[in-house]
Scaffold this motif. Structure first.
Motif, PDB file in Angstrom:
ATOM      1  N   ILE B 397       0.729  -1.147   0.152  1.00 60.47           N
ATOM      2  CA  ILE B 397       0.030   0.032   0.002  1.00 60.47           C
ATOM      3  C   ILE B 397       0.826   1.405  -0.078  1.00 60.47           C
ATOM      4  O   ILE B 397       0.443   2.329  -0.289  1.00 60.47           O
ATOM      5  N   VAL B 398       2.162   1.048   0.440  1.00 60.51           N
ATOM      6  CA  VAL B 398       3.084   2.404   0.513  1.00 60.51           C
ATOM      7  C   VAL B 398       3.104   2.700  -1.098  1.00 60.51           C
ATOM      8  O   VAL B 398       3.415   3.863  -1.211  1.00 60.51           O
ATOM      9  N   MET B 399       3.353   1.824  -1.768  1.00 57.22           N
ATOM     10  CA  MET B 399       3.571   2.049  -3.458  1.00 57.22           C
ATOM     11  C   MET B 399       2.407   2.947  -3.708  1.00 57.22           C
ATOM     12  O   MET B 399       2.594   3.727  -4.673  1.00 57.22           O
ATOM     13  N   LYS B 400       1.120   2.708  -3.177  1.00 51.45           N
ATOM     14  CA  LYS B 400      -0.095   3.536  -3.681  1.00 51.45           C
ATOM     15  C   LYS B 400      -0.149   4.873  -2.964  1.00 51.45           C
ATOM     16  O   LYS B 400      -0.728   5.792  -3.853  1.00 51.45           O
ATOM     17  N   TYR B 401       0.393   5.240  -1.887  1.00 48.67           N
ATOM     18  CA  TYR B 401       0.295   6.570  -1.361  1.00 48.67           C
ATOM     19  C   TYR B 401       1.379   7.541  -1.475  1.00 48.67           C
ATOM     20  O   TYR B 401       1.253   8.605  -1.080  1.00 48.67           O
ATOM     21  N   LEU B 402       2.522   6.842  -1.971  1.00 49.47           N
ATOM     22  CA  LEU B 402       3.540   7.648  -2.277  1.00 49.47           C
ATOM     23  C   LEU B 402       3.728   8.500  -3.279  1.00 49.47           C
ATOM     24  O   LEU B 402       3.005   8.063  -4.395  1.00 49.47           O
TER      25      LEU B 402
END
Lengths: 241, 545
Positions: B397-402
């Motif tokens: 999910i980090v990929m998605k909000y950075l």
């Protein structure tokens, strides 16, 4: 400012996790997002931050659509997810540097902010260690520091106080107030009703994907004059749903 | 007993899936079917090998010895792999803190975890014993006892080597505190496996040359004399061999008895030392060193893609399960090539023969095709790109909000795979320089071709992982080892590699020029297009996660 207009999210083709939800969090406001487990809080937050795409409706951060201009919108947001186990094998300082690079924080600014945040959250002795060695609370702190390092205008925090020691929780709440006073927006989910009561300008109560109430605590109390505490108010709103 | 069954069932369900279970049931069945089909050539190979060898063994009265060697292979493979599985299941799994707090007897936890390990190892036992039994039926004729004892042996045979490795692990974890660090353990055991693998390969190669006479004497003495050799390592082998081949119930019962005694000893060892070794194992140490002065150099602002690449590299290097599987395999292949030729006379001769035909005008096209083939293999075998998204696990999910585009993130991940692939290529070429003497320009052509196809191979692997990543895993090793789509992508690359090398061998010289050049151009164009495609597909694929 966060504008959520008629947003719906359906999982598995049938289950409506969020149903026609509309909210506006204005500049200078702290809004608490309250609801039972599985009410749709995290799904809503994931849609605001661009992790999930809504099936219907629109979301804009400071008038920038998260669907149309995701990178520009994401740069406006500082997001603290509900699970703090992120990149556990990086050292604390490496994680902060990585986040600073992602949010394009200038070198002199990141130095100043890391020193300030490390002091604020009592993390000076831990930044050289791997996040894997941190306690749950320390992991939460490093994720919060990773967000604050870029000083984003909109803070979105999913259960930010879970696991924090009293001193750090107090300091974070103070920072949230200061941030809102500077004309920025703070939107956070919580199960601790006392925190919402003391900190928030407004609360949004979500139940089965729909907003049951959105407004000031005074307005909520006016609607339910018999309830003395926020806990009683919350339970009554949910029961009447 | 109910608690044991319930715990075993839960442990199996939580850790025994090849993919994340999100897909449709039909899709999952299809996946397992493909996996089974992909194993068929291996099973067929084992069958034909045993089928060909069995008449010879029967002639010299060593029928049971052949079964003994198959069981020896099962036991030794089980033993070697269990050295990695046992610590993961018994000590480093996320459930250990919870289980220790539950009102369960020590025996329940040890027995349930041991059962899980036995089930993990069944694949080897059945993969070898099914074709072996078929070959025995073909040569010696069908008998019910053969099938029945073969089935029962397949179910029981992993127990003995596993009790040894489990007891060994429990003792090590209790009395060698250095191994209690998960990272240290994985790193050291990874190196040990590489050393053991290479040593075994060298020993087997040198045995062929040196001890042929002794082995022959043992073979010629008849009466299944070879079994005494296997007994030295794993006590149960002769009994189960006789049970399968000669239908001996007594031997089978002795085998079962040995397994039961071994299990009882293990439970006693476990009761004494397992919990003392397991408690507090999930904790990690910290130095608590104060940051007094942050240097400008360490805080330097870096380009987003480079910073992302650095983050990927650090996580790959510092996660032992990823480092040993991904970086380890990059380094092992060239070393194996080197060792194989150092100790194997036949291969030395083959390489010198290849060196002698380099004056041939079409030789360069062989080099091109071999280069493209080996590059595909090296680019995929380290699984860096094939597990690029899977390794993130719940952190995806980090990929998605950075605030960095999916395209840039995928390109950074791809770059890591390509860099490691190129390092692998370089090491392979250096190893080849030691083994085959070519004109220097052939090495350069080979290296360039390998690099081109390594890029392509990484691109294809990352595309597969983008669409079917394994994001739900309990242990980091599962992201690499129990990842069906990554395994599938790697198999495709290996298939393409084999096809290219086969084509280079069978295609007549007059067509080789055209084929070699055509494939080189095709690979080059495909790798450029692949880079573009990875970036464009990233948005679509990651959005769907």
């Amino acid at each position: 400012m966060i504008e959520i207009k008629h947003v719906t999210k359906i999982f598995g083709g049938t289950k409506k996790a969020v149903d026609d939800l509309s909210l506006t969090i204005n500049d200078g406001e702290i809004v608490g997002f309250i609801g039972e487990n599985g009410a749709g809080k995290t799904t809503t937050i994931k849609m605001i931050t661009g992790i999930l795409n809504p099936d219907e409706g629109e979301i804009a951060i400071n008038h920038i659509s998260i669907a149309k201009e995701p990178l520009k919108a994401k740069k406006e947001i500082g997001f603290v997810p509900d699970q703090a186990d992120i990149f556990l094998r990086l050292k604390g300082i490496e994680y902060l540097n990585f986040m600073a690079d992602m949010y394009e924080v200038k070198q002199d600014m990141r130095l100043k902010r890391i020193q300030e945040l490390a002091g604020l959250f009592s993390m000076e002795n831990s930044l050289n260690d791997k996040i894997l060695s941190y306690s749950h609370g320390m992991r939460q702190k490093i994720v919060i520091m990773g967000v604050l390092i870029s000083d984003p205008r909109v803070w979105i925090l999913d259960e930010p106080l879970t696991g924090l020691d009293p001193q750090s929780a107090f300091r974070l709440k103070e920072r949230m107030k200061e941030h809102a006073q500077r004309g920025n927006s703070v939107f956070f989910s919580t199960h601790v009703l006392e925190v919402a009561e003391k900190l928030c300008d407004k609360v949004a109560i979500i139940h089965k994907g729909s907003i049951l109430f959105f407004g000031t605590l005074e307005a909520l109390q006016d609607q339910h004059p018999n309830c003395e505490s926020l806990e009683a108010l919350f339970l009554e709103v949910i029961q009447n749903a | 007993m109910r608690k044991y069954f319930s715990l075993t069932k839960t442990l199996i369900k939580s850790g025994f899936a090849l993919e994340d279970g999100k897909g449709h049931k039909i899709y999952r069945i299809l996946l397992y079917l493909i996996l089974l089909i992909s194993l068929l050539p291996t099973l067929g190979g084992i069958y034909f090998l045993i089928d060909a060898a069995l008449p010879l063994y029967t002639q010299i009265d060593q029928t049971s010895s052949l079964m003994g060697s198959i069981l020896f292979l099962v036991c030794s493979t089980t033993f070697i792999f269990s050295l990695f599985i046992i610590p993961s299941v018994f000590y480093f799994s996320n459930d250990i803190d919870l289980l220790l707090a539950l009102p369960l007897k020590g025996e329940h936890i040890i027995a349930a975890k041991f059962t899980v390990c036995v089930i993990y190892e069944y694949m080897f036992a059945f993969a070898l014993l099914i074709p072996a039994t078929a070959a025995y039926i073909h040569i010696c004729g069908f008998s019910l006892s053969l099938c029945l004892f073969a089935l029962l042996t397949a179910l029981l045979i992993p127990i003995f080597p596993l009790t040894i490795s489990t007891a060994l692990t429990i003792l090590i974890m209790r009395f060698m505190p250095f191994f209690k660090s998960k990272d240290h353990f994985h790193f050291i055991s990874g190196i040990i496996l590489i050393v053991v693998g290479i040593s075994l390969s060298i020993t087997m190669n040198s045995m062929q040359a040196g001890e042929e006479g002794e082995l022959l004497n043992l073979l010629m003495s008849g009466d299944n004399s070879l079994l005494t050799l296997f007994m030295k390592f794993f006590l149960v082998i002769p009994y189960f061999s006789y049970a399968i081949v000669q239908g001996s119930i007594i031997d089978f019962m002795i085998g079962v008895g040995i397994c039961i005694i071994a299990l009882l000893i293990l439970l006693s060892v476990g009761k004494l030392w397992y919990f003392k070794g397991a408690i507090g194992n999930s904790e990690a140490g910290s130095k608590q060193k104060k940051i007094t002065e942050l240097s400008n150099k360490s805080m330097k602002q870096t380009n987003k893609v480079i910073s992302y690449l650095k983050k990927e590299w650090r996580l790959l290097l510092r996660t032992p399960a990823f480092a040993t599987n991904c970086i380890g395999s990059t380094v092992i292949f060239p070393f194996l090539l080197l060792f194989m030729t150092m100790f194997n006379q036949d291969q030395k001769m083959m390489f010198s023969m290849i060196s002698s035909i380099q004056s041939d005008s079409s030789f360069v096209y062989y080099v091109i095709m071999f280069g493209l083939g080996i590059g595909l293999f090296i680019g995929s075998v380290n699984m860096v790109s094939a597990t690029a998204i899977s390794r993130d696990g719940s952190n995806y999910i980090v990929m998605k909000y950075l605030p960095i585009s999916y395209r840039d993130q995928i390109h950074a991940k791809l770059l890591l795979g390509v860099i490691l692939g190129i390092i692998g290529n370089l090491l392979t070429v250096i190893a080849l320089m030691y083994t085959i003497s070519f004109d220097w320009h052939y090495y350069i052509i080979l290296f360039i071709c390998m690099c081109i196809s390594t890029v392509l191979s990484n691109e294809l692997c990352i595309i597969v992982d983008m669409y079917k990543p394994k994001l739900v895993w309990e242990q980091e090793a599962s992201a690499v080892k129990q990842n069906f789509s990554s395994f599938f992508a790697t198999m495709i690359m290996l298939g393409l590699c084999a096809a290219l090398i086969f084509a280079a061998i069978v295609i007549p010289n007059e067509y080789l020029i055209f084929t070699g050049l055509f494939l080189l151009i095709l690979c080059t164009v495909a790798s450029v297009l692949g880079y573009w495609l990875c970036g464009n597909l990233a948005q679509h694929a990651i959005n769907k996660l």
